[in-house]
Write a protein that holds these residues in place. Structure first.
Motif, PDB file in Angstrom:
ATOM      1  N   GLY A  37      33.564  49.787  56.235  1.00  0.00           N
ATOM      2  CA  GLY A  37      34.683  49.568  54.983  1.00  0.00           C
ATOM      3  C   GLY A  37      35.219  51.051  54.564  1.00  0.00           C
ATOM      4  N   SER A  38      34.170  52.111  54.659  1.00  0.00           N
ATOM      5  CA  SER A  38      34.479  53.328  54.031  1.00  0.00           C
ATOM      6  C   SER A  38      35.500  53.820  55.216  1.00  0.00           C
ATOM      7  CB  SER A  38      33.365  54.306  54.087  1.00  0.00           C
ATOM      8  OG  SER A  38      32.809  54.332  55.128  1.00  0.00           O
ATOM      9  N   PHE A  39      35.466  53.883  56.464  1.00  0.00           N
ATOM     10  CA  PHE A  39      36.297  54.055  57.534  1.00  0.00           C
ATOM     11  C   PHE A  39      37.767  53.506  57.166  1.00  0.00           C
ATOM     12  CE2 PHE A  39      38.517  53.760  61.534  1.00  0.00           C
ATOM     13  CZ  PHE A  39      38.387  55.000  62.262  1.00  0.00           C
ATOM     14  N   ILE A  43      41.220  55.530  56.625  1.00  0.00           N
ATOM     15  CA  ILE A  43      42.269  55.729  57.521  1.00  0.00           C
ATOM     16  C   ILE A  43      43.634  55.138  56.839  1.00  0.00           C
ATOM     17  CG2 ILE A  43      41.820  53.449  58.857  1.00  0.00           C
ATOM     18  CD1 ILE A  43      42.648  55.013  61.315  1.00  0.00           C
ATOM     19  N   MET A  44      43.274  53.891  55.900  1.00  0.00           N
ATOM     20  CA  MET A  44      44.544  53.540  55.099  1.00  0.00           C
ATOM     21  C   MET A  44      45.016  54.768  54.437  1.00  0.00           C
ATOM     22  SD  MET A  44      43.088  49.844  54.002  1.00  0.00           S
ATOM     23  CE  MET A  44      44.381  49.564  52.963  1.00  0.00           C
ATOM     24  N   VAL A 151      39.553  56.365  72.785  1.00  0.00           N
ATOM     25  CA  VAL A 151      39.855  57.669  72.039  1.00  0.00           C
ATOM     26  C   VAL A 151      38.422  58.217  71.739  1.00  0.00           C
ATOM     27  CG1 VAL A 151      41.967  56.983  71.219  1.00  0.00           C
ATOM     28  CG2 VAL A 151      40.133  56.776  69.794  1.00  0.00           C
ATOM     29  N   GLU A 152      38.432  59.682  71.524  1.00  0.00           N
ATOM     30  CA  GLU A 152      37.133  60.345  71.581  1.00  0.00           C
ATOM     31  C   GLU A 152      36.840  60.915  70.018  1.00  0.00           C
ATOM     32  OE1 GLU A 152      35.185  61.111  73.831  1.00  0.00           O
ATOM     33  OE2 GLU A 152      36.356  59.921  75.196  1.00  0.00           O
ATOM     34  N   SER A 153      37.683  60.724  68.869  1.00  0.00           N
ATOM     35  CA  SER A 153      37.413  61.083  67.668  1.00  0.00           C
ATOM     36  C   SER A 153      38.522  60.252  66.702  1.00  0.00           C
ATOM     37  CB  SER A 153      37.814  62.624  67.524  1.00  0.00           C
ATOM     38  OG  SER A 153      39.109  62.692  67.662  1.00  0.00           O
ATOM     39  N   TYR A 154      37.831  60.494  65.381  1.00  0.00           N
ATOM     40  CA  TYR A 154      38.674  59.695  64.371  1.00  0.00           C
ATOM     41  C   TYR A 154      40.185  60.267  64.387  1.00  0.00           C
ATOM     42  CZ  TYR A 154      40.620  59.278  59.670  1.00  0.00           C
ATOM     43  OH  TYR A 154      41.507  59.005  58.497  1.00  0.00           O
ATOM     44  N   GLU A 155      40.318  61.814  64.488  1.00  0.00           N
ATOM     45  CA  GLU A 155      41.867  62.213  64.492  1.00  0.00           C
ATOM     46  C   GLU A 155      42.504  61.547  65.768  1.00  0.00           C
ATOM     47  OE1 GLU A 155      43.808  64.237  62.664  1.00  0.00           O
ATOM     48  OE2 GLU A 155      42.070  64.395  61.223  1.00  0.00           O
TER      49      GLU A 155
END
Length: 322
Positions: A37-39, A43-44, A151-155
């Motif tokens: 949920g924190s993710f 991202i929102m 994909v490899e990362s949050y970015e």
């Protein structure tokens, strides 16, 4: 208090963090599925701040009621969802997930970020939602078999959300690069080649036309360097003459120092992009002033990438249809 949330532009949302702390994105075409949920909140908030919209956001936590397979089965037939982004800690029923993901991929792009790949992350995932992450190689193989873009990362996941919110996949990897700074153009070209994209030369016919329209000192190779003498219309001139059948997408990079460059360039490029039926990705590196100028693109629905690497990652995800 649990982090679980549901967010949808059709049915409203259940979200316990107030909008003054986490902004709500505008309506878009990407749906986000996440165990964290924190993710989801993170991202929102970032997508809202960068002008990217979402269709739905679902945080399914420890899967008491639904899991990622349930969500994928629903989103496969959801008209509001044009692409799906997954944040995955673990999958309990691999066979069902593979079937659901494969069906969804047949209708729309699915991108995934698998966390807990290595031992420290796997231990953290286990304490977070009770996840048993399993061997990463199994997930990697499953993603490949289902046709999921990993994909490899949050970015990288954020880049994928931004580009797929605006553009469909293309069936090619040939990139035209247009900029007003030679160094940034070279950086983008290098990053393209390293990522498996191609940067073909401009045709002789297009070169001849460009020389008649662009500043005297402009470089009319690929990358096209419009130099510090650039005017707003030069970007459109370069796109009109060079962005032909030999290219599948374009990366347009703007450095905002040239005195004759204005925010008006955004609407000119948007008008071209809307009519050419190919992705035109905007790269705008720099600090406060550059971000302010680049906001003109965000305001009219064009995603902006703030580093060469970010723009090239987005191009790769857009070209995964090949």
């Amino acid at each position: 208090m649990p982090w679980d949330l549901r967010y949808s532009f059709k049915s409203g949302y259940i979200f316990f963090i107030s909008s003054d702390k986490v902004e709500r994105p505008s309506k878009g075409g990407v749906s986000v599925l996440t165990q964290s949920g924190s993710f989801a909140a993170m991202i929102m908030d970032e997508m809202a701040n960068e002008g990217a919209g979402v269709a739905r956001v679902v945080s399914y936590g420890n899967k008491v009621d639904v899991d990622e397979s349930d969500c994928l089965e629903f989103l496969a037939g959801d008209e509001a969802t044009k692409a799906v982004a997954l944040y995955i800690e673990d999958v309990e029923n691999g066979r069902r997930f593979l079937a659901a993901a494969s069906r969804c991929v047949q209708k729309k792009p699915v991108v995934a970020l698998k966390v807990g790949k290595r031992e420290p992350g796997a231990k953290a995932a286990s304490s977070h939602t009770g996840a048993v992450s399993g061997r990463y190689e199994a997930y990697e193989a499953a993603f490949r078999k289902a046709g999921i873009i990993e994909v490899e990362s949050y970015e990288a996941l954020k880049d994928a959300c931004k580009v797929l919110n605006r553009y469909p996949l293309v069936k090619g990897k040939r990139v035209l690069i247009i900029t007003d700074g030679g160094g940034i153009g070279i950086s983008i070209a290098d990053a393209c080649e390293e990522a498996g994209l191609r940067v073909p030369d401009i045709s002789i016919e297009a070169v001849s036309k460009l020389r008649k329209k662009l500043p005297t000192f402009a470089s009319v190779r690929n990358p096209v360097d419009l130099t510090g003498s650039v005017k707003d219309e030069h970007y459109v001139d370069a796109l009109q003459e060079a962005f032909g059948e030999e290219y599948d997408l374009a990366i347009v990079s703007l450095l905002w120092g040239p005195p004759l460059l204005s925010k008006g360039v955004a609407e000119k490029i948007r008008a071209f992009a809307s009519n050419c039926a190919k992705p035109v990705l905007i790269c705008s590196p720099g600090g406060r002033f550059s971000r302010e100028m680049a906001s003109a693109f965000i305001a009219i629905g064009m995603p902006v990438f703030f580093t060469p690497e970010s723009a090239v990652r987005a191009a790769v995800y857009c070209a995964e249809g090949k």
